[in-house]
Write a protein that holds these residues in place. Sequence first.
Motif, PDB file in Angstrom:
ATOM      1  N   VAL A 271       0.874  -1.260  -0.052  1.00 12.17           N
ATOM      2  CA  VAL A 271      -0.048  -0.013  -0.025  1.00 12.17           C
ATOM      3  C   VAL A 271       0.887   1.310  -0.137  1.00 12.17           C
ATOM      4  O   VAL A 271       1.630   1.469   1.078  1.00 12.17           O
ATOM      5  CB  VAL A 271      -1.022   0.111   1.114  1.00 12.17           C
ATOM      6  N   ALA A 272       0.935   2.108  -1.075  1.00 17.46           N
ATOM      7  CA  ALA A 272       1.540   3.076  -1.322  1.00 17.46           C
ATOM      8  C   ALA A 272       1.059   4.332  -0.846  1.00 17.46           C
ATOM      9  O   ALA A 272       1.672   5.448  -0.594  1.00 17.46           O
ATOM     10  CB  ALA A 272       2.110   3.296  -2.605  1.00 17.46           C
ATOM     11  N   TRP A 273      -0.481   4.260  -0.504  1.00 17.58           N
ATOM     12  CA  TRP A 273      -0.932   5.580  -0.219  1.00 17.58           C
ATOM     13  C   TRP A 273      -2.679   5.256   0.082  1.00 17.58           C
ATOM     14  O   TRP A 273      -3.028   4.359  -0.439  1.00 17.58           O
ATOM     15  CB  TRP A 273      -1.042   6.548  -1.523  1.00 17.58           C
ATOM     16  N   ILE A 274      -2.959   6.247   1.057  1.00 16.49           N
ATOM     17  CA  ILE A 274      -4.422   5.927   1.704  1.00 16.49           C
ATOM     18  C   ILE A 274      -4.815   7.317   1.611  1.00 16.49           C
ATOM     19  O   ILE A 274      -4.185   8.279   2.084  1.00 16.49           O
ATOM     20  CB  ILE A 274      -4.395   5.033   2.920  1.00 16.49           C
ATOM     21  N   GLY A 275      -6.109   7.353   1.223  1.00 15.56           N
ATOM     22  CA  GLY A 275      -6.614   8.923   1.330  1.00 15.56           C
ATOM     23  C   GLY A 275      -7.822   9.055   0.364  1.00 15.56           C
ATOM     24  O   GLY A 275      -8.505   8.052  -0.315  1.00 15.56           O
ATOM     25  N   ASP A 276      -8.165  10.258   0.184  1.00 20.96           N
ATOM     26  CA  ASP A 276      -9.368  10.575  -0.759  1.00 20.96           C
ATOM     27  C   ASP A 276      -9.193  11.931  -1.462  1.00 20.96           C
ATOM     28  O   ASP A 276     -10.323  12.451  -2.116  1.00 20.96           O
ATOM     29  CB  ASP A 276     -10.735  10.388   0.091  1.00 20.96           C
ATOM     30  N   ASP A 277      -7.912  12.363  -1.485  1.00 19.90           N
ATOM     31  CA  ASP A 277      -7.877  13.787  -1.879  1.00 19.90           C
ATOM     32  C   ASP A 277      -6.995  13.425  -3.327  1.00 19.90           C
ATOM     33  O   ASP A 277      -5.802  12.831  -3.350  1.00 19.90           O
ATOM     34  CB  ASP A 277      -7.205  14.525  -0.972  1.00 19.90           C
ATOM     35  N   GLN A 278      -7.243  14.053  -4.436  1.00 24.71           N
ATOM     36  CA  GLN A 278      -6.744  13.888  -5.642  1.00 24.71           C
ATOM     37  C   GLN A 278      -5.374  14.431  -5.822  1.00 24.71           C
ATOM     38  O   GLN A 278      -4.473  13.874  -6.448  1.00 24.71           O
ATOM     39  CB  GLN A 278      -7.505  14.778  -6.959  1.00 24.71           C
ATOM     40  N   GLN A 279      -5.143  15.746  -5.185  1.00 24.49           N
ATOM     41  CA  GLN A 279      -3.706  16.076  -5.218  1.00 24.49           C
ATOM     42  C   GLN A 279      -2.815  15.474  -4.529  1.00 24.49           C
ATOM     43  O   GLN A 279      -1.527  15.113  -5.014  1.00 24.49           O
ATOM     44  CB  GLN A 279      -3.682  17.712  -4.811  1.00 24.49           C
ATOM     45  N   ASP A 280      -3.192  14.706  -3.262  1.00 25.62           N
ATOM     46  CA  ASP A 280      -2.175  13.985  -2.558  1.00 25.62           C
ATOM     47  C   ASP A 280      -2.030  12.840  -3.384  1.00 25.62           C
ATOM     48  O   ASP A 280      -0.943  12.331  -3.258  1.00 25.62           O
ATOM     49  CB  ASP A 280      -3.083  13.753  -1.294  1.00 25.62           C
ATOM     50  N   LEU A 281      -3.016  12.207  -4.074  1.00 25.38           N
ATOM     51  CA  LEU A 281      -2.815  10.974  -4.897  1.00 25.38           C
ATOM     52  C   LEU A 281      -1.955  11.186  -5.959  1.00 25.38           C
ATOM     53  O   LEU A 281      -0.775  10.541  -6.036  1.00 25.38           O
ATOM     54  CB  LEU A 281      -4.274  10.699  -5.499  1.00 25.38           C
ATOM     55  N   ASP A 282      -2.104  12.366  -6.522  1.00 21.65           N
ATOM     56  CA  ASP A 282      -1.074  12.571  -7.826  1.00 21.65           C
ATOM     57  C   ASP A 282       0.498  12.807  -7.114  1.00 21.65           C
ATOM     58  O   ASP A 282       1.326  12.482  -7.908  1.00 21.65           O
ATOM     59  CB  ASP A 282      -1.260  14.132  -8.264  1.00 21.65           C
ATOM     60  N   ASP A 283       0.635  13.484  -6.010  1.00 18.55           N
ATOM     61  CA  ASP A 283       1.891  13.576  -5.553  1.00 18.55           C
ATOM     62  C   ASP A 283       2.444  11.998  -5.124  1.00 18.55           C
ATOM     63  O   ASP A 283       3.784  12.061  -5.387  1.00 18.55           O
ATOM     64  CB  ASP A 283       1.999  14.164  -4.099  1.00 18.55           C
ATOM     65  N   HIS A 284       1.587  11.265  -4.668  1.00 16.74           N
ATOM     66  CA  HIS A 284       2.052   9.871  -4.342  1.00 16.74           C
ATOM     67  C   HIS A 284       2.367   9.113  -5.640  1.00 16.74           C
ATOM     68  O   HIS A 284       3.118   8.080  -5.708  1.00 16.74           O
ATOM     69  CB  HIS A 284       1.356   9.266  -3.525  1.00 16.74           C
ATOM     70  N   LEU A 285       1.360   9.361  -6.819  1.00 17.88           N
ATOM     71  CA  LEU A 285       1.722   8.608  -7.869  1.00 17.88           C
ATOM     72  C   LEU A 285       3.018   9.118  -8.724  1.00 17.88           C
ATOM     73  O   LEU A 285       3.843   8.426  -9.071  1.00 17.88           O
ATOM     74  CB  LEU A 285       0.475   9.072  -9.054  1.00 17.88           C
ATOM     75  N   SER A 286       3.385  10.538  -8.313  1.00 17.03           N
ATOM     76  CA  SER A 286       4.580  10.846  -8.878  1.00 17.03           C
ATOM     77  C   SER A 286       5.661  10.256  -8.200  1.00 17.03           C
ATOM     78  O   SER A 286       6.773   9.836  -8.644  1.00 17.03           O
ATOM     79  CB  SER A 286       4.904  12.327  -8.828  1.00 17.03           C
ATOM     80  N   ARG A 287       5.648  10.036  -6.612  1.00 10.98           N
ATOM     81  CA  ARG A 287       6.669   9.291  -6.146  1.00 10.98           C
ATOM     82  C   ARG A 287       6.910   8.066  -6.469  1.00 10.98           C
ATOM     83  O   ARG A 287       8.266   7.512  -6.228  1.00 10.98           O
ATOM     84  CB  ARG A 287       6.200   9.611  -4.462  1.00 10.98           C
ATOM     85  N   TRP A 288       5.986   7.269  -6.669  1.00  7.84           N
ATOM     86  CA  TRP A 288       5.974   5.852  -7.054  1.00  7.84           C
ATOM     87  C   TRP A 288       6.370   5.726  -8.480  1.00  7.84           C
ATOM     88  O   TRP A 288       6.958   4.512  -8.952  1.00  7.84           O
ATOM     89  CB  TRP A 288       5.200   4.937  -6.321  1.00  7.84           C
ATOM     90  N   PHE A 289       5.630   6.127  -9.344  1.00 11.63           N
ATOM     91  CA  PHE A 289       5.480   6.061 -10.709  1.00 11.63           C
ATOM     92  C   PHE A 289       6.243   6.967 -11.511  1.00 11.63           C
ATOM     93  O   PHE A 289       5.779   6.995 -12.980  1.00 11.63           O
ATOM     94  CB  PHE A 289       4.089   5.684 -11.009  1.00 11.63           C
ATOM     95  N   GLY A 290       6.697   7.928 -11.068  1.00  7.09           N
ATOM     96  CA  GLY A 290       7.572   9.036 -11.891  1.00  7.09           C
ATOM     97  C   GLY A 290       6.491  10.083 -12.454  1.00  7.09           C
ATOM     98  O   GLY A 290       5.261  10.155 -12.116  1.00  7.09           O
ATOM     99  N   MET A 291       6.902  10.703 -13.591  1.00  2.81           N
ATOM    100  CA  MET A 291       6.124  11.744 -14.141  1.00  2.81           C
ATOM    101  C   MET A 291       4.871  11.098 -15.009  1.00  2.81           C
ATOM    102  O   MET A 291       4.909  10.170 -15.630  1.00  2.81           O
ATOM    103  CB  MET A 291       7.194  12.745 -15.102  1.00  2.81           C
ATOM    104  N   PRO A 292       3.793  11.999 -15.067  1.00  2.85           N
ATOM    105  CA  PRO A 292       2.860  11.543 -15.771  1.00  2.85           C
ATOM    106  C   PRO A 292       2.925  11.590 -17.359  1.00  2.85           C
ATOM    107  O   PRO A 292       4.167  12.186 -17.709  1.00  2.85           O
ATOM    108  CB  PRO A 292       1.452  12.410 -15.465  1.00  2.85           C
ATOM    109  N   ALA A 293       2.328  10.626 -18.029  1.00  2.00           N
ATOM    110  CA  ALA A 293       2.720  10.670 -19.554  1.00  2.00           C
ATOM    111  C   ALA A 293       2.320  11.896 -20.391  1.00  2.00           C
ATOM    112  O   ALA A 293       2.651  12.262 -21.359  1.00  2.00           O
ATOM    113  CB  ALA A 293       2.100   9.318 -20.123  1.00  2.00           C
ATOM    114  N   ASN A 294       1.387  12.486 -19.647  1.00  2.00           N
ATOM    115  CA  ASN A 294       0.737  13.852 -20.453  1.00  2.00           C
ATOM    116  C   ASN A 294       0.307  14.693 -19.349  1.00  2.00           C
ATOM    117  O   ASN A 294       0.261  14.437 -18.265  1.00  2.00           O
ATOM    118  CB  ASN A 294      -0.323  13.427 -21.519  1.00  2.00           C
TER     119      ASN A 294
END
Length: 474
Positions: free
Chosen positions: A451-474
């Motif tokens: 489990v890399a992140w728990i929450g319900d906030d999109q901005q917080d999720l995006d930060d964690h997506l960057s942390r684990w999965f790098g920059m978004p494709a677009n």
Amino acid sequence: MFDVIIAGCGPTGAMLAAELRLHDVRVLVLEKETEPVSFVRANALHIRSIELMAMRGLLDRFIERGRQRPVGGIFAGITKPAPEGLDSAHAYVLGIPQPVIDHLLEEHAIELGAQVRRGCAVAGFEQDDEGVTVELADGEQLRSRYLVGCDGGRSTVRKLLGVGFPGEPSRTETLMGEMEVGVPQEEIAAKVTEIRETNKRFWLRSFGEGVYRVVVPVAGVSDRAEPPTLEDFKQQLRTIAGTDFGVHSPRWLSRFGDATRLAEHYRVGRVLLAGDAAHVHPPAGGQGLNLGVQDAFNLGWKLAAQIRGWAPETLLDTYQAERHPVAEDVLDNTRAQMELLSTEPGPQAVRRLLAELMDFDEVNRYLIEKITAIGIRYDFGEGPDLLGRRLRDIDVKQGHLYGLLHRGRGLLLDRTERLTVGGWSDRVDYLADPTAVLDVPCVLLRPDGHVAWIGDDQQDLDDHLSRWFGMPAN
Ligand SMILES: Cc1cc2nc3c(=O)[nH]c(=O)nc-3n(C[C@H](O)[C@H](O)[C@H](O)COP(=O)(O)OP(=O)(O)OC[C@H]3O[C@@H](n4cnc5c(N)ncnc54)[C@H](O)[C@@H]3O)c2cc1C
């Protein structure tokens, strides 16, 4: 030019090759043996490894070739039933001999497109800014971007890398083999029960068709490169049991020690270590193969991300940060178990005391979660207890959660049905499921199910997506 060369096609190397192939990484596995070995070391998978097989769609194959039994007696052989409600949909031990595990994992890697070359021993390598030149024993040179040493406890890669391997050398040794016996089963059973009252490292157990697995400790250590003889077994059986049980017709004979060592570094530049190449310890609790396969599961997607070009800068180094402490803990628990297996009165008294303590549910549960590796929590920073742990296989709208992880991608499980994985959709799947059995709104799972992140906030999720999965494709 390969992306990754893996030295060694044991369970760790094969699992890693398969994980890399899920992401189209060009993998070559070099194995020094021309044929798979037939002697049995590991004999079971523990819960976390069983879960990994479920997460990659392999579990049916393993169950078909194995035998499920209750989780119990796995810490220093202290027989206590497993506590109720272990946190897993796969809360059993899967008895299955290592040659079958090795075969199934190699088959899986090859099905996914890994190349395996047998009869090829890695003898040297040199790394530079762009890659690694690997030299085979016959002088052939091959080139790859990364090299991973999965070449076992005496790892050539580790030695050539110059990485320290501190710990303790072997102090005791055990003979192990499969053979036939010349006395009736009842006679054996009575004698074995009597000896095992005090000597828990002794074993003689039927494996069907008249063949017995014999495990007998010896005093002192010898040259492990020399396989033992049947006469060695007879002599030692007479010393311990007063009879050699008329053993004859060995299928295979081997010996193992209790050296306990951990590599100081799991990565030096473009060269990494995994499995027994990175850690060795006695087989108490049956953890070594499980630990190696779990190393591979942790490393695979990170190395693939590095090669595919989307890995955040520090991702590959989280492999050592997460797995080194896990191995440290396994080494420690095997040291403790070896003490508890001693025939000396002091350790036997501690063993009796621990057996009493294991009647407390929490103690029993703690030890079982440790040995089966379902208690692992990686340090992902502050957060709820679930953060950093693996998520059990829960029921979701589409069936089972682990059924959605076969491709080795991340997964956002969204009970709010409001969030999105946006520009990460090429690496992370999305599942809106308000019915999912979770007491949190959303979880982001890494490809290894942690489990890399728990929450319900999109901005917080995006930060964690960057942390684990790098920059978004677009
Ligand atoms: C008696 C015994 C009982 C055990 N019981 C259990 C158990 O119940 N449960 C458990 O989880 N673990 C158990 N283990 C431990 C388990 O067997 C090992 O931890 C596991 O095999 C490690 O897998 P690996 O792939 O890292 O290394 P290995 O299985 O050792 O595989 C390494 C591979 O690399 C190859 N290789 C070596 N050098 C080179 C080279 N230079 N170039 C190319 N290839 C090379 C080797 O031929 C080998 O195929 C036991 C071990 C022993 C000795």
